[in-house]
Design a protein around this motif. Structure first.
Motif: not given
Length: 314
Positions: A61-63, A79-82, A261-262
């Protein structure tokens, strides 16, 4: 960057924030591991997956932490995947939905492997810690099983301990829970040492924050201010001194990361997934084909991140 040594710097002797010393249980300095892991280094093209519970899920949400990671490696395409899920455990309990825990675990592992990560951050233990000493063997076995299940990815795994809890309106005396969290953090460290994995000891490190809180909304879950306050701990562990950009300069990058992220969250956790993939898919399952339509939006967001990231080196 060499992360294993840098994270060790964070475990220092700084004083606790004003008024917090009586709310956090004292903990001993960690011993040096007998099996010291090889230095951890991000590589150009790394695909990073974050697994965990509320701490991981809310970060998207905040990053702030992801921004620190990307900015610290501005010369690399990361690349980042949460894949964080609030309330989750190493057993995938929260991911089970209307199915049993085994299905949730299978979902967690299969999606992680599907993303073909080269680096996996694993952060569990805060929910399991409520089980106390009696539940510790089950947690240790579960974490070992999860790490074994992730081996097919052939990724470099980075373990993180839970963060401590703080005094709040809903948690007047955090000592008992912090004592349990200390035990589980110790178990995670022991597993990291046994397997030769790098580890970030968030439980100890976060007690070294100098400024006053609160940093959580209920004693346990970080607010935006909490994520922002703790971001330098990650930044300082990921880069060499003197190479950290200012928060103002990084704000466009953070906003681009939040947007990415969204879009990714909408793809892997659509609000109507029960109708698309679950027991009611006979009603709207045909619309599941639309999930891939998020990919262009994710790609566009990644392009924006790359553009901003490259400008940090100028």
């Amino acid at each position: 960057m060499l992360l294993s040594a840098a994270f060790a710097v964070l475990i220092g002797t700084q004083s606790l924030p004003p008024g917090s010393a009586r709310t956090l249980s004292p903990t001993a300095q960690p011993a040096q591991p007998a099996n010291q892991p090889k230095p951890f280094e991000f590589k150009d093209g790394d695909r990073i997956v974050w697994l965990g519970n509320t701490l991981v899920e809310r970060e998207q949400r905040y990053g702030y932490w992801e921004t620190a990671l990307i900015a610290a490696n501005a010369d690399k395409n990361l690349t980042v995947r949460n894949l964080g899920w609030s309330g989750d455990t190493v057993f995938g309990d929260a991911r089970a939905g209307f199915d049993n825990a085994a299905k949730g675990y299978e979902r967690m592992v299969s999606l992680t492997l599907e993303l073909k990560p080269t680096v996996i951050f694993v952060n569990f233990g805060s929910n399991e810690a409520f089980g106390g000493k009696e539940g510790l063997p089950k947690f240790e076995k579960g974490l070992e099983k999860l790490l074994d299940s992730l081996r097919p990815a052939n990724a470099r795994v980075f373990l993180l301990t839970p963060i401590p809890v703080e005094k709040s309106a809903s948690l007047s005396d955090p000592k008992a829970l912090n004592d349990k969290l200390a035990i589980y953090s110790g178990a995670i460290k022991a597993i990291a040492e046994k397997r030769g994995l790098p580890l970030a000891d968030l439980f100890h490190n976060f007690q070294n924050i100098r400024s006053s809180g609160p940093f959580t909304d209920n004693g346990m879950h970080l607010t935006e201010a909490g994520y922002k306050e703790f971001a330098p701990f990650f930044t300082n562990s990921l880069v060499q001194p003197g190479t950290v950009a200012s928060g103002e300069k990084l704000e466009p990058l953070r906003q681009a990361i939040i947007a990415k992220n969204e879009q990714f969250f909408n793809k892997w956790r659509p609000q109507n997934e029960t109708y698309l993939f679950g027991f009611r898919k006979h009603e709207q399952g045909k619309n599941a084909k639309e999930i891939v339509e998020f990919d262009p939006f994710i790609a566009k967001a990644e392009d924006e991140i790359a553009k901003i990231r490259k400008s940090l080196n100028k």
